[in-house]
Design an enzyme around this catalytic site. Sequence first.
Site, PDB file in Angstrom:
ATOM      1  N   GLU A  28     -10.854   4.153  -7.015  1.00 30.73           N
ATOM      2  CA  GLU A  28     -11.152   2.733  -6.856  1.00 30.73           C
ATOM      3  C   GLU A  28     -11.436   2.062  -8.198  1.00 30.73           C
ATOM      4  O   GLU A  28     -12.038   2.657  -9.092  1.00 30.73           O
ATOM      5  CB  GLU A  28     -12.395   2.545  -5.971  1.00 30.73           C
ATOM      6  CG  GLU A  28     -12.188   2.924  -4.516  1.00 30.73           C
ATOM      7  CD  GLU A  28     -11.155   2.068  -3.801  1.00 30.73           C
ATOM      8  OE1 GLU A  28     -11.122   0.846  -4.031  1.00 30.73           O
ATOM      9  OE2 GLU A  28     -10.363   2.633  -3.034  1.00 30.73           O
TER      10      GLU A  28
ATOM     11  N   ARG B 273       0.878  -1.170   0.000  1.00 29.71           N
ATOM     12  CA  ARG B 273       0.000   0.000   0.000  1.00 29.71           C
ATOM     13  C   ARG B 273       0.915   1.219   0.000  1.00 29.71           C
ATOM     14  O   ARG B 273       1.583   1.499   0.991  1.00 29.71           O
ATOM     15  CB  ARG B 273      -0.890  -0.016   1.244  1.00 29.71           C
ATOM     16  CG  ARG B 273      -1.699   1.258   1.465  1.00 29.71           C
ATOM     17  CD  ARG B 273      -2.801   1.388   0.429  1.00 29.71           C
ATOM     18  NE  ARG B 273      -3.689   2.495   0.699  1.00 29.71           N
ATOM     19  CZ  ARG B 273      -3.571   3.714   0.169  1.00 29.71           C
ATOM     20  NH1 ARG B 273      -2.568   3.983  -0.633  1.00 29.71           N
ATOM     21  NH2 ARG B 273      -4.442   4.655   0.438  1.00 29.71           N
TER      22      ARG B 273
ATOM     23  N   ARG C  79      -1.591  -5.018   4.417  1.00 31.17           N
ATOM     24  CA  ARG C  79      -0.691  -4.641   3.318  1.00 31.17           C
ATOM     25  C   ARG C  79       0.521  -3.924   3.911  1.00 31.17           C
ATOM     26  O   ARG C  79       0.392  -3.189   4.889  1.00 31.17           O
ATOM     27  CB  ARG C  79      -1.403  -3.724   2.324  1.00 31.17           C
ATOM     28  CG  ARG C  79      -2.555  -4.411   1.623  1.00 31.17           C
ATOM     29  CD  ARG C  79      -3.286  -3.475   0.703  1.00 31.17           C
ATOM     30  NE  ARG C  79      -3.944  -2.417   1.463  1.00 31.17           N
ATOM     31  CZ  ARG C  79      -4.834  -1.577   0.946  1.00 31.17           C
ATOM     32  NH1 ARG C  79      -5.176  -1.651  -0.328  1.00 31.17           N
ATOM     33  NH2 ARG C  79      -5.390  -0.631   1.692  1.00 31.17           N
TER      34      ARG C  79
END
Length: 118
Positions: free
Chosen positions: A20, A12, A66
Amino acid sequence: MKLENGKTERIRPILVNAPEICHKSSPSDCEAEPYGDEAADFTKDLLEGETVYLEQDVSERDPYDRLLAYVYLENGQMYQELILSEGLAEVSVYEPDIKYQSHLEKIEQKINKSTTHH
């Protein structure tokens, strides 16, 4: 992304948020946001198959497990700077990981100024 130790991790990038996109693991009511595909394609073209360097800040992982990192290309360019410069992401701050916040906000402001004044 495959790490030097052979482990595969989801990364991330810290301090940026791209629109998105919907993928297999998305909820069925997922709605892709404008420029999501462009941001995903930009990232894939830039990073796929490349060796990158990761720099961590304060937190090691996000709530989705992440790895949180600043991502650098072999030529030293920071991924976060590049995607902001393309106008395909925005600065997104989650304390305490704010090492490059003011630097990245300057890039974002420069892009916003150039896109709002025609």
